[in-house]
Scaffold this motif. Structure first.
Motif: not given
Length: 446
Positions: A26-33, A132-137, A158-160
């Motif tokens: 059920a949990k979306a990847r974005r919630l990991e950690g 809105a302004l931070v993308d993957d990587g 998805g940012g670092i």
């Protein structure tokens, strides 16, 4: 008309999937950690035990009379639309006064419809920035210590996160350390900017340290942002809470920074009404247009009556800006007295406060404060976490561990600090002082 009979489910199928653990999928990847939250944990602890709560950052005194009266007036109005939906991006009266108020402070004309977004507290303004302004990587530079959501919101987008610490320098003999003694290393900061850097998060005055960044420090950050074409998320919720003659400088007012800065503010911190959850984001339309997309597809808009009340309160403050009777002049004077009261109390019992230049908060060094923790000796948690939990349960005094405001590699270097909130009634501070004094008297002689 022909009826269609639905066959019963296969019993083996039912038995198999009734036992299936939905939490595994059920949990979306974005919630990991990012599922744990220090505020949930320590607020629960403080409410479970009978404590004097200097932990969570809210005043336990009321907003000023004119602010409460503005809310009563709003909800008592004959205008029935006060109780209904309003403009998604901010009630007209509120965005108008915000544009007028901060246009004056920033030295530029602001369009209330394109340069102002009203949010559900500063927290939602921050969330909208990252989404809105931070993308993957994308890399996001975060200055340590930092309000904990910056790291988590970066990761959810998805940012670092890329961390750069403020470096403390020893205070002069006989003097307490000040938050101003914690400074950026210019070379270390410059090295963090790369072609992958999308944004830097600035929090001045800083939570939990209470540091008010100087013009020189802000000019360094601005110069690097312009040079590398990097955005700035400027969290300025404590903008009115500065002490000892320090001045809050808005980084968006520096050359080249308006175009790349989202400035975040809070009516909760501004008017001592944190439960109202009215915040805002200010910036160029080219940036805010993307925040509006996140906003309209999540919360849509904030409570109308609260917005009307905040608009009225800001209008009153605009008319007496910088005058002695202004709440923005009176409140920091009152809080500076409370700060000094807590500094004296902590120093007297052997703790070492870091005297803040701003905010509600004071970091305290426990290095020389001997406090055995018999019921938590085997815990793998950082020392400050163990100390605060023990203090809540055994001494009835709540604080927040400072290592929660650091990245994982730095936690061990700052686990001998805790954070107190001094935006409390005098009776609360006196009760805390009594606990600390009694505790100190019970400690064995060194």
């Amino acid at each position: 008309m022909r009826s269609t009979k639905i066959p019963p489910l296969n019993p083996e199928y039912v038995e198999k999937y009734q036992a299936f653990d939905m939490s595994a999928v059920a949990k979306a990847r974005r919630l990991e950690g990012v599922d744990k939250n220090i505020w949930v944990e320590f607020v629960k602890l403080a409410s479970t035990y009978k404590t004097v709560n200097l932990g969570q950052g809210f005043p336990n005194f009321p907003p000023p009379d004119f602010v409460r009266e503005a809310f009563v007036e709003a909800i008592s109005s004959n205008d029935t639309m006060i109780h209904q939906y309003t403009r998604a991006f901010g009630h007209p009266s509120l965005v108008t006064i915000l544009a007028k108020f901060f246009g004056k402070l920033l030295g530029r004309e602001l369009d209330p419809l394109t340069n102002v977004l009203v949010t559900v507290g500063a927290y939602q303004a921050l969330f909208s920035c990252f989404q809105a302004l931070v993308d993957d990587g994308d890399e996001v530079i975060i200055i340590e210590p930092f309000f904990d959501c910056y790291e988590l919101m970066t990761e959810m987008a998805g940012g670092i996160p890329v961390f750069v610490p403020l470096q403390p320098k020893a205070a002069a003999d006989g003097k307490l350390m000040s938050s101003g003694d914690w400074q950026l290393d210019p070379e270390e900061l410059a090295a963090k900017f790369t072609k992958r850097t999308k944004a830097i998060v600035l929090n001045s005055p800083n939570n939990p340290l209470g540091k008010v960044f100087s013009r020189k420090e802000l000019e360094l950050i601005a110069r690097l942002c312009v040079q590398h074409n990097v955005l700035c998320f400027s969290d300025e919720v404590y903008e009115w809470l500065v002490y000892d003659g320090n001045k809050h400088i808005r980084i968006a007012s520096l050359p080249g920074m308006w175009e790349r800065t989202v400035t975040i503010g809070s009516a909760g911190k501004t008017f001592s009404a944190t439960g109202w959850k009215v915040g805002w984001a200010l910036g160029p339309d080219e940036l805010l247009t993307h925040l509006r997309t996140v906003h309209q597809n999540s919360v849509y808009h904030c409570a109308t009556a609260a917005q009307v009340a905040v608009a009225r309160a800001l209008q009153i403050e605009y008319e007496r800006l910088e005058k002695p009777e202004s709440y923005f002049v009176q409140l920091p004077k009152e809080l500076q007295q409370k700060r000094d009261q807590l500094v004296n109390c902590l120093s007297a019992v052997g703790m070492k406060p870091v005297v803040p230049e701003g905010t509600y908060f004071m970091m305290v060094d426990l290095s020389d404060f001997d406090a055995p923790l018999p019921d938590l000796q085997d815990s793998e948690e950082p020392y400050d976490f163990r100390f605060v939990k023990w203090m809540i349960k055994n001494k009835g005094l709540a604080a927040i561990p400072v290592s929660a405001f650091y990245s994982t590699p730095q936690k061990k270097n700052f686990d001998h600090f805790i954070r107190f909130c001094f935006a409390k009634e005098n009776a609360t501070l006196e009760a805390a002082a009594a606990i600390l004094q009694q505790w100190s008297e019970m400690k064995p002689a060194q």
